[in-house]
Structures are given as C-alpha cells and as structure tokens.
Write a protein that holds these residues in place. Structure first.
Motif, PDB file in Angstrom:
ATOM      1  N   VAL A 181       0.818  -1.214   0.000  1.00 50.47           N
ATOM      2  CA  VAL A 181       0.000   0.000   0.000  1.00 50.47           C
ATOM      3  C   VAL A 181       0.850   1.262   0.000  1.00 50.47           C
ATOM      4  O   VAL A 181       0.498   2.265  -0.649  1.00 50.47           O
ATOM      5  CB  VAL A 181      -0.948  -0.024   1.216  1.00 50.47           C
ATOM      6  N   VAL A 182       1.997   1.245   0.685  1.00 53.67           N
ATOM      7  CA  VAL A 182       2.764   2.481   0.854  1.00 53.67           C
ATOM      8  C   VAL A 182       3.736   2.753  -0.284  1.00 53.67           C
ATOM      9  O   VAL A 182       4.327   3.845  -0.336  1.00 53.67           O
ATOM     10  CB  VAL A 182       3.552   2.459   2.187  1.00 53.67           C
ATOM     11  N   ILE A 183       3.927   1.811  -1.201  1.00 56.26           N
ATOM     12  CA  ILE A 183       4.969   1.979  -2.227  1.00 56.26           C
ATOM     13  C   ILE A 183       4.749   3.245  -3.046  1.00 56.26           C
ATOM     14  O   ILE A 183       5.645   4.088  -3.183  1.00 56.26           O
ATOM     15  CB  ILE A 183       5.026   0.741  -3.142  1.00 56.26           C
ATOM     16  N   ALA A 184       3.548   3.400  -3.610  1.00 59.96           N
ATOM     17  CA  ALA A 184       3.286   4.572  -4.457  1.00 59.96           C
ATOM     18  C   ALA A 184       3.341   5.862  -3.641  1.00 59.96           C
ATOM     19  O   ALA A 184       3.840   6.890  -4.128  1.00 59.96           O
ATOM     20  CB  ALA A 184       1.929   4.429  -5.142  1.00 59.96           C
ATOM     21  N   LEU A 185       2.842   5.818  -2.413  1.00 58.42           N
ATOM     22  CA  LEU A 185       2.845   7.026  -1.582  1.00 58.42           C
ATOM     23  C   LEU A 185       4.270   7.464  -1.272  1.00 58.42           C
ATOM     24  O   LEU A 185       4.594   8.662  -1.342  1.00 58.42           O
ATOM     25  CB  LEU A 185       2.065   6.770  -0.290  1.00 58.42           C
ATOM     26  N   TYR A 186       5.148   6.527  -0.951  1.00 61.36           N
ATOM     27  CA  TYR A 186       6.554   6.871  -0.731  1.00 61.36           C
ATOM     28  C   TYR A 186       7.163   7.501  -1.983  1.00 61.36           C
ATOM     29  O   TYR A 186       7.920   8.476  -1.904  1.00 61.36           O
ATOM     30  CB  TYR A 186       7.356   5.622  -0.365  1.00 61.36           C
ATOM     31  N   GLY A 187       6.846   6.912  -3.149  1.00 62.31           N
ATOM     32  CA  GLY A 187       7.412   7.446  -4.379  1.00 62.31           C
ATOM     33  C   GLY A 187       7.006   8.884  -4.625  1.00 62.31           C
ATOM     34  O   GLY A 187       7.833   9.723  -4.990  1.00 62.31           O
ATOM     35  N   ARG A 188       5.720   9.197  -4.426  1.00 62.23           N
ATOM     36  CA  ARG A 188       5.257  10.566  -4.663  1.00 62.23           C
ATOM     37  C   ARG A 188       5.773  11.517  -3.596  1.00 62.23           C
ATOM     38  O   ARG A 188       6.154  12.663  -3.890  1.00 62.23           O
ATOM     39  CB  ARG A 188       3.723  10.607  -4.681  1.00 62.23           C
ATOM     40  N   LEU A 189       5.800  11.079  -2.341  1.00 61.04           N
ATOM     41  CA  LEU A 189       6.334  11.927  -1.275  1.00 61.04           C
ATOM     42  C   LEU A 189       7.819  12.213  -1.479  1.00 61.04           C
ATOM     43  O   LEU A 189       8.301  13.303  -1.153  1.00 61.04           O
ATOM     44  CB  LEU A 189       6.107  11.268   0.086  1.00 61.04           C
ATOM     45  N   GLY A 242      10.393   9.762  -8.559  1.00 64.48           N
ATOM     46  CA  GLY A 242      10.013   8.933  -7.416  1.00 64.48           C
ATOM     47  C   GLY A 242       8.822   8.048  -7.723  1.00 64.48           C
ATOM     48  O   GLY A 242       8.874   6.829  -7.562  1.00 64.48           O
ATOM     49  N   ILE A 243       7.739   8.644  -8.183  1.00 66.44           N
ATOM     50  CA  ILE A 243       6.544   7.846  -8.468  1.00 66.44           C
ATOM     51  C   ILE A 243       6.764   6.983  -9.704  1.00 66.44           C
ATOM     52  O   ILE A 243       6.211   5.881  -9.808  1.00 66.44           O
ATOM     53  CB  ILE A 243       5.307   8.760  -8.637  1.00 66.44           C
ATOM     54  N   ALA A 244       7.593   7.445 -10.648  1.00 61.54           N
ATOM     55  CA  ALA A 244       7.887   6.635 -11.832  1.00 61.54           C
ATOM     56  C   ALA A 244       8.643   5.372 -11.455  1.00 61.54           C
ATOM     57  O   ALA A 244       8.445   4.309 -12.054  1.00 61.54           O
ATOM     58  CB  ALA A 244       8.695   7.451 -12.841  1.00 61.54           C
ATOM     59  N   THR A 245       9.527   5.450 -10.456  1.00 59.54           N
ATOM     60  CA  THR A 245      10.255   4.275  -9.990  1.00 59.54           C
ATOM     61  C   THR A 245       9.358   3.375  -9.151  1.00 59.54           C
ATOM     62  O   THR A 245       9.446   2.147  -9.220  1.00 59.54           O
ATOM     63  CB  THR A 245      11.473   4.711  -9.151  1.00 59.54           C
ATOM     64  N   ALA A 246       8.480   3.980  -8.364  1.00 59.87           N
ATOM     65  CA  ALA A 246       7.658   3.208  -7.428  1.00 59.87           C
ATOM     66  C   ALA A 246       6.566   2.413  -8.122  1.00 59.87           C
ATOM     67  O   ALA A 246       6.225   1.307  -7.689  1.00 59.87           O
ATOM     68  CB  ALA A 246       7.040   4.147  -6.391  1.00 59.87           C
ATOM     69  N   THR A 247       5.995   2.955  -9.199  1.00 56.21           N
ATOM     70  CA  THR A 247       4.838   2.303  -9.815  1.00 56.21           C
ATOM     71  C   THR A 247       5.145   0.900 -10.332  1.00 56.21           C
ATOM     72  O   THR A 247       4.384  -0.038 -10.058  1.00 56.21           O
ATOM     73  CB  THR A 247       4.258   3.193 -10.929  1.00 56.21           C
ATOM     74  N   PRO A 248       6.244   0.666 -11.095  1.00 57.29           N
ATOM     75  CA  PRO A 248       6.541  -0.717 -11.501  1.00 57.29           C
ATOM     76  C   PRO A 248       6.808  -1.647 -10.324  1.00 57.29           C
ATOM     77  O   PRO A 248       6.480  -2.837 -10.378  1.00 57.29           O
ATOM     78  CB  PRO A 248       7.790  -0.568 -12.387  1.00 57.29           C
TER      79      PRO A 248
END
Length: 466
Positions: A64-72, A395-401
């Motif tokens: 759940v937190v992966i995308a949120l960490y990427g955007r933050l 950040g979010i580009a790395t987290a999404t995959p």
C-alpha cells in the motif's frame, strides 16, 4: 576542505551505497525469514488470529505504501523519506521481537511493512542521487542481486535462529544494522530539492482502498475473514475504488500517479514488464517449494536450498545486466533475452513434471533460466522507468513498476492457486503454463522499450508528461 568527522567526498557515495544494500537486504530477509520460524512463534504466542496474518500484515502495509513513498519522495525529497522508512522498519522490528501475543505481532508486522515497503523504491531513488546516469545501471543491478540473495537465505537464517537462539532474533537482528544504516545515511546522502506541489489525498485514499481490498481478496481463504466480508464484496470494493482512483488521476491538479507517464511507450512497457515479472517470480518462489514439500516430502529448509539456482541466476544476471546497460547494450534486447529465458524456464518446468515428477534436482535446475531472466529484467525496469520520466516525477515513476510487481505476484499466486486442484502435479503444470503466458507478455512488451535516453527536464503539466 573535508570535515574531519565525515568521510571524504570520494568515499561518501560508496559508504552510503553500502548502507543502502544493508537496509534492502534486511527488508528482503523479513519477507521470507518467518517461513521456518512460524511454528515456533505459533507455539509461544497466544491468540486466535490465523497465522497467515503474520505474513499478510507485512504484505498489505508494504504494498500500500509503495506509491505514496514514491510521490512523497518527489515532493518532500528522497532523503527524509528514506530515513522515515528505515525508522519505521526499525521500530516495527523492535515491536515484533517484543510481541507477547499474536495480535501484537500482527500489528507490529504492519508497522514493519510500512517501513519496509518503501525501502526498495527509496534505495533505487537514492542511487540516482549518489551516482551519475552512466553508472546507475551498475549499482541498481547490485541492489537487485543483493535483494535476490537475501530472499533466498531468509528461510535458512530463520531456521538457524529458531534452532540456536530464539525466533525473537529473526526481528531483533534488524535493529543494530538498521540503526547503523540510519546514522550513516543521515550524514552521507545528499538532499534532493523539494517541489511546490501538494499530495493527492483522495487519490492516495482510493488507491489504498483498492490495494487493500485486492490483497485481502487474494488471501481470503487463508485469513479466515468474517462472513460478511466475502470474496465478492472485496472484489466489488476493489473494482469501484480502482475506477475511482483512475478517474481522480485524470482530474487532480497534482495526481498521485500522473497519467502522462504512460504516454511514453517505454514507461508503459516497463510497468507491464514489472507486473508480468511479479507473476513469474512468485509462481516459482511459492509453488515450487510447495510441490517439493507436499509431493516429494522435503523439509522447508531442503526445499529452500532447491531454490538456489533461481537466486544464483538472479544475482549473476543482475550484475551482468548492469554492466551491459553501462556498455550501452540496448535495453530492448536485454529485456527480450530475459523474458525469453523466463519463458524457457517455465516450459522446462512443465515438461519436467510430465517426464520426471519425482526429480527434485531436475526441477531445481529448471529454475536457473528463470533466475537469469529475472536478474536481467530487474535493473532494466528501474533504469528505463527513471530515464523515460521527467526528474520531477522520478520517485513515483520508480515506485509504480515496483508496486505492480508486488501486486502482480499476489494476484498471480491467488489465481494460479485455484488451478492446483486435487492432483497437484497436473495442477502445477497449469500454473507453469500461466507463468509462461506472463513471460510471453513480458517478451512482447520488451519490443516497446526505446533506447535509453535522458528524460526531458520539464513536463508540460502533471497530466501531460512528454
């Protein structure tokens, strides 16, 4: 002039990278270390919760937190988010080791997952802050290799700690190493600039609801959920929340996952490859040990040793992939080779079950191409996703995959588990056939990978990434 209390400028990136490896290894270990420690935990801790919650609480929180960490990380900076993730993982590890009931352990595992879920993405992002673009492939591949080795040795380490020390140390072993890493990274990692952007709260809420409902649905039987929370209810909630999330992303001023990222064919391809590689990886890691233990009556530790070719392949190929990317070998070609090796491996596994179903060494050997394929793909997904996205969305580009890989693995395991049926050997052939289809899909997606090139420095807008 260098401050005497700090490492020299030339050694600082290498020291920081060593600490990134440490925290990534710890996060990887905690995904598998309990597989051999769980019986001892069940014996010691009172409680009525299903033991599956000990694994699922970590998985739920981490995904759940992966995308949120990427955007933050994009908005607030990579360094503070990395330090926060390590701190949560450290506190969760302390709480896990000190748990006196099963319910306490489940809550502590959720806290641990809330930290551990961000470490894979944030370590990759921090590498981008430490090294120039032409060197990142090498270090990203070393991270991938470390992750593979740690995943392999998690069950072995867990078994040794239970036998010679205590299951508590399966968690407490993290504390001194994570604390050391936090202190060193706080001094040695550079700060990335902050952005004048807000976080899409509604997007984060709908994505969280969609992921939680989906993951609970995939493990509905194991978790013994209440009758009113049926599989149909969970799937309906997941579908509606997912649709609401997509709708929100096209209308938000600062979306959590900018839809414009997917207008770049290479980025869309890496996201799809991440999803497919998750299905393939979990098919091997979950179902092969299950077959070895159930049908061939091997111990959990012995079955873990039979995964050695898979992890050795991941380690060797990840390092090789980094070197080839640095040598400007086309990512499209490397991804094609990696996907083809995955396809070959699962076809070989299906044939081995038909011709020699009792040969554990043969099944183990068939995992080597899968490990090599995954090892080639992991650095490619990270490097291409970073190169095909603007810096403000890295950040979010790395987290999404990464999120899609975890989600693909969970969904794939749930769907393929239904194929096992009553005759496991025949059912497992169907499982490997499905994994072969995932590998074939990754092979087709690899054709869309463009040559590596620097991302544009500016984007027209949050919803229109060039």
């Amino acid at each position: 002039m260098t401050h005497p209390a700090l490492p020299s400028p030339t050694t600082r990136p290498l020291l920081a990278f060593a600490m990134l490896v440490v925290v990534l290894v710890l996060a990887a270990l905690d995904q598998t270390i309990l597989s051999t420690a769980l019986p001892a935990i069940a014996h010691d801790l009172p409680g009525t919760l299903p033991l599956a919650w000990v694994f699922s609480a970590y998985l739920l929180a981490a995904t759940v937190v992966i995308a949120l960490y990427g955007r933050l990380a994009d908005v607030l900076g990579r360094k503070p988010m990395l330090l926060l993730a390590i701190a949560l993982f450290l506190l969760g590890s302390l709480a896990c080791g000190a748990s006196q009931t099963l319910a306490q352990l489940v809550m502590a595992r959720a806290l641990q997952g809330a930290g551990g879920g961000g470490l894979l993405t944030l370590t990759m992002l921090t590498v981008a802050s430490l090294f120039p673009p032409e060197q990142r492939g090498r270090y990203q591949s070393m991270l991938g290799a470390s992750y593979g080795v740690a995943t392999m040795f998690g069950p072995l380490l867990g078994g040794w700690l239970v036998e010679h020390v205590s299951w508590h140390w399966a968690f407490w072993i993290n504390v001194p190493l994570a604390l050391l890493a936090w202190l060193v990274l706080a001094r040695t990692t550079p700060r990335s600039p902050r952005q004048a952007a807000s976080i899409d709260g509604w997007g984060a809420a709908t994505l969280t609801l969609a992921l939680v409902a989906t993951l609970l649905a995939t493990q509905h039987g194991k978790l013994q959920l209440p009758a009113w929370l049926s599989l149909g209810v969970l799937l309906a909630v997941a579908a509606k929340a997912g649709a609401a999330f997509v709708w929100r992303q096209f209308r938000a001023g600062h979306p959590l996952v900018p839809p414009g990222l997917f207008r770049h064919p290479a980025y869309t391809a890496t996201a799809a490859i991440g999803l497919c590689s998750g299905v393939a990886m979990y098919a091997a890691v979950v179902f092969v040990p299950q077959y070895l233990q159930t049908m061939l009556h091997l111990s959990p530790t012995a079955s873990a040793w039979h995964l050695l070719p898979l992890m050795a392949g991941i380690t060797a190929a990840a390092v090789t992939s980094g070197k080839l990317l640095r040598a400007q070998v086309a990512a499209r070609r490397l991804a094609g080779v990696g996907s083809a090796l995955l396809l070959l491996s699962f076809l070989a596994l299906a044939l081995s079950l038909a011709w020699a179903p009792a040969s554990a060494p043969l099944i183990s050997a068939c995992l080597l191409p899968a490990g090599m394929g995954l090892g080639l793909l992991f650095p490619i997904v990270t490097v291409v996703s970073q190169r095909s996205s603007p810096p403000q969305f890295m950040g979010i580009a790395t987290a999404t995959p990464v999120m899609l890989r975890s989600l693909g693995g969970s969904l794939g395991v749930a769907l393929m588990a239904g194929l096992l049926g009553t005759r496991m050997a025949d059912g497992l052939q169907a499982v490997f056939a499905c994994a072969s289809l995932a590998a074939l899909a990754a092979l087709l997606c690899s054709r869309w990978l463009a040559p590596l090139a620097s991302a544009p420095q500016r984007a027209p807008g949050a919803n229109s990434v060039a």
